[in-house]
Every structure is written in structure tokens, then in C-alpha cells.
Design an enzyme around this catalytic site. Sequence first.
Site, short mmCIF file in Angstrom:
data_model
loop_
_atom_site.label_atom_id
_atom_site.label_comp_id
_atom_site.label_asym_id
_atom_site.label_seq_id
_atom_site.Cartn_x
_atom_site.Cartn_y
_atom_site.Cartn_z
N ARG A 1 0.82 -1.22 0.00
CA ARG A 1 0.00 0.00 0.00
C ARG A 1 0.85 1.26 0.00
O ARG A 1 0.54 2.22 -0.72
CB ARG A 1 -0.95 -0.03 1.20
CG ARG A 1 -2.09 -1.00 0.99
CD ARG A 1 -2.88 -1.31 2.25
NE ARG A 1 -3.85 -2.36 1.96
CZ ARG A 1 -4.33 -3.22 2.86
NH1 ARG A 1 -3.93 -3.17 4.11
NH2 ARG A 1 -5.20 -4.14 2.50
N PHE B 1 -6.46 -2.34 -6.50
CA PHE B 1 -5.22 -2.96 -6.03
C PHE B 1 -5.07 -2.87 -4.50
O PHE B 1 -5.53 -1.91 -3.88
CB PHE B 1 -4.02 -2.23 -6.64
CG PHE B 1 -3.53 -2.79 -7.94
CD1 PHE B 1 -3.84 -4.06 -8.38
CD2 PHE B 1 -2.70 -2.02 -8.75
CE1 PHE B 1 -3.37 -4.55 -9.58
CE2 PHE B 1 -2.22 -2.50 -9.97
CZ PHE B 1 -2.55 -3.77 -10.37
N GLU B 2 -4.37 -3.85 -3.95
CA GLU B 2 -3.96 -3.84 -2.53
C GLU B 2 -5.14 -3.67 -1.57
O GLU B 2 -5.04 -3.00 -0.55
CB GLU B 2 -2.91 -2.73 -2.27
CG GLU B 2 -1.78 -2.66 -3.26
CD GLU B 2 -0.88 -3.90 -3.25
OE1 GLU B 2 -1.13 -4.82 -2.46
OE2 GLU B 2 0.06 -3.94 -4.05
N GLY B 3 -6.25 -4.28 -1.91
CA GLY B 3 -7.48 -4.09 -1.13
C GLY B 3 -8.23 -2.89 -1.66
O GLY B 3 -7.65 -1.81 -1.82
#
Length: 600
Positions: free
Chosen positions: A268, A406-408
Site C-alpha cells: 500500500r 489494487f492492494e485491497g
Amino acid sequence: MATTAISKTKILGGSFLLEERQTADVFIPEDFTEQQQMIGQTTEEFAINEILPQVDKIEHKDFSVSRDLLKKAGDLGLSGVEIPEAYGGLEMDKVTAAIIADHIAKYAGFATTWGAHSGIGLLPIVYFGTEEQKRKYLPKLAAGEIVGAYALSESSSGSDALNCRTRAELSKDGKHYILNGEKMWITNAGFADLFTVFAKVDGEKFTAFLVEKTFPGFSVGAEEHKMGIRGSSTCPIILNDCKVPVENLLGEIGKGHVIAFNILNIGRFKLGAMCVGGARVSIENAIGYAKQRKAFSKVIADFGLVREKLANMATLIYVGESMVYRTVGMMDVALDEVDKSGADASKETRKAIEEYAVECSIIKVWGSEMIDYVVDETMQIYAGYGFVEEYPAERAYRDARINRIFEGTNEINRMLIIQMLMKRATSGALPLMQAGAKLREEILAGPSFEESPSGPWVDEERILAGVKKAFLLVAGAALEKYRDRLADQQEVVAALSDMVMECYAIESSLRRVQKAQAARGAESVAVMADAARVFLHDATDRVEIGARTALAAVLEGDMLKTQLAVLRRFLKREPADTVAMRQRVSAAVQAGDRYPFEGR
């Protein structure tokens, strides 16, 4: 050019909501060391000279080019910056890692490839691998001789990763785990050599495995045809009685969630850095086009509404940049306390990074929404040409959209920000409850008639303090009503999360200009001060709207009227001439034909 001394005092994650942070506690881009600046320049030159000339081939999925570029990045040390020296890496700080991510993001297609390889592709081994796994894989990953990938998502469990269906069963001879299942949307899958794959042992215990593409039963599905980041490979992987040697189990059985969440956390902050770098490219394209495109007998850069767009873009990039480097600066201070030779070095390193999980989620959400704004306004400046493939606005617009997934997803991260803050509060790690009680005493005491402090930033500091109080006010009302059911009220939680993000963004941008001003004088950072003040006033307006919406959802009647009156008191401020401030920021963008605050 360095500013002032940097404090080496470890700061608690999330404490920005409760404490008045001093400039010495905040790392800013102007604090980059000479070595960090050199690495940034090396990455910039690599992106310009090696990546950009190959964009057309990469966009058409010539992945031999991507592998060659990963090898060249490895030769320069750009992929091994977070790998210990003992395993072929450079073992450098998180600020340097963010600088590389920032500057490599001139083309999102390859930046995605590189990020998946050098971040989530190899860091699971750095932090969780055995000595044998590290020696076997890390030197080759650092050098770009083999390519890494990370296989977590499934068609039925994107954001809900722990709900995965992929199973792992120990073979009868005890020598292999047999994996069955399918993973979706795996970056680098089309040409990666090594995958971190998550599966449930015996259908229950969520666990990570290191899976080589040559293992029997492993195969890769067809390339996805994506809207954006077309230069990256995205495929499903299929595990059909895939035989994974027991020594390739990563970490502990049933502790895969620890690996997944810690690695996503690192991803993140890097994504935030890449969003900053990508947005800088976009504003350069926007100003270049605006200064040569004519309408009504003058270039469109002379029109007020175009100047406003350029100013807003530069301001948001400035704020995003400030937040990213403040966060990784705090990480580095915490990591400096870790005994790298100790038996628990990996565990302590993970704890030091996890301390700033809230801030990492903030810069992921904020950065991905910032770049969406920047590429959208860039397309608007290009107008009809922006919709045409041969112009850079079109690809930037498409490429940026994935960052909010992306990334959650940003929705998940908004929930996580408040969830993690509440968890820290209830554990005693963050005195949020005490701060709320103190605020209630202040409200009951009524307005203070003490003499106001004076100084060049006193008004801004008062507004920032009011924004923090507004968050505590709304959070207290929401907790009092919902208590342990707050997580079910996602609209209220999202409003609280947005207020938290604005607090961090405002403070980060103010501390940066204040620190730079103390080192170089007010005149040299006058335009930076304009950007910080523009953002302050815009963000405070958003906080007020969000707070009013949340309070109306939580309270009613006289209590609502009372709390709204308190909110107005906290956020009371004189109007500022943000039009003039934006004009000065825009003039600075046009004077240099680029984002005006980098390296200043």
C-alpha cells in the site's frame, strides 16, 4: 537540499489524531540524503532511457522485454533494495524503496510488473522465509534472473481473502503438499517463475506456499484483456494436484493471514508512491499540451479554469508526496531500533512496519483517488484529443483506474482505517477514548477566552486542531450509539475514515512547508505555502460536510442541533482567497513546465 535535523523518536501509528506533531518529527522530501537523491536520479534515468522507449512493445505484451527490463533493474539494484545484503540485496531504508517506486512509475504497465516482482513477489520470503528459502530464491529474485508473483485472490474471494477455496493436503508420504484450486488476476503470471500461493491446509488452515512454475500440476491460464495496465501480465493460475515440496511451506501452517496482511500493508505505501510518480508525469503532459493548444486566439493555459485545474493537480500531488514520505520516514525510525542480527529480527521488522498500517491504508486510498483526479483533469485539458490512443492522456486515464482496486479496494481500506484505530484504542496502544473524554470536558466548559497565540501559521494550526476535534466529536457520537456494531454502519465508518485521511493530509502538508520554511525562509517556499493553504481550506470544507452527514445519521432532535453547533465552533474560520493562491501555484507549474515542488 536538506532542511533541519530529523527526530529519531519513534512515533506511534495513528497518533497524529491526538498529538501535535513537530516539524522535526516529520520526514519530508527536502530531507532526502545525497544517496537517496542519487538513487532517485538513477531510477529516473532508467525509466526514461530504458522503459519509455519500449512502451509500444510492452503494451503489445512482448514480455521478453519486460523480463529484460527486470534484469536491468536488478543489475542497478532497484529490485533488491529491501533484500538483506546476505542474500544479494542492498538492504536499504523504506524511504529509498518509496523513491524508487515513485520514479519508476513513469509508465504504469511496467511499474505494475516491477512492483509485483520486487514487492509482493519477493518480500514474503524476506520476512517469513526460512534460511534455506532465502538462500535459494532471494539472490535470483534480486538480480531479476527469476520473476516473482503473488497469488492470493480468487474469483469468489477478492477482498474476502480468507474465504479462499484453494486446498492443500499433505501427501501420504509426507513429502509434498498437494494443492488444488484456481487463483485469479495474478500479476506477472504469464512469465513469472515463483509464486507465493495461499491455500487452506485440510480445507481450514490458511497457509502460504512457494510454488515454482515447473512443479507438476501447475499451469497458467490465458491472459486477461484489461482496460488498463495492458503492459502487465494478468492471468489465472490453475493448481491441479500440484505437488509442492514440504520445505516450500512459507511461514507457519494456519498463519497465512499474517503474511498476506503484512505484505499488502507494504504494497500500500509503495502504491501510494507510484501514484505520486504517475501523477507528476500526467501534470507534465497536461501543462505541455495546455501551453501549445490554442483556442480563441490564445493558448488554453491562459484561461482561468485551466489554470485552476493545473493548480489543483499540483496541490494534490504535493499533499500526496508529503504523506508518502512522512509515513516511510516514520517506518525507518522504527526500523532503526530493530537489532538486525537478533534472532527475532524478521518478527520485529514486521512489527515496526505494521505499526503504521493505518497510515499505509490512508496513502493507498488517498493516492489512488488523487491520481484519478489528476488523469481525469489531464484528459479534460486535452479535450477530444485526450480520448485518442496516440495521446498520453488516454492511456494514463485507463491505467490509473486499477489503483482503487489494487492492494485491497478503497472501500475495504476505508473500513480498515477505522477498524485498526478502534483496535489500537481498545488495546490501550492509542488513547483515543481518553482524548474523547477530554474533548467532552472542553465542550462542556464552553469557548475559551484566553489570549490567542500569534505567529505566521497560527490560523492554520487552529483549523487543523478543529478538524481533529471534529473527528473525535463524530467518532464519539457514533461509538456511543453503535458501540461494537459500528462496523455494520459502513456509510458512517467511511465518513469517519475520510475525516481521518483529511487530518493526516492537512498536517503532513503543513508540516512540510513549515519545515522547509524554517530552513530556507518564507520567500523561497511561498508557493508551497499557497498549495498547503489551498488544500487546508478545501479539506476543511469536506470535513465539515462529512461530519454533518455522519452526525445526522447518528443523532436527532436537540442533541443533533447541539452537536452541529459544536461542530461549527470547531471549524469556524475566515474565508481565504484560494483563487489568488491557485493562480500563483498555476504560475509556478507553467514557469517550470512541470510539478513545481519536487526537489525544492
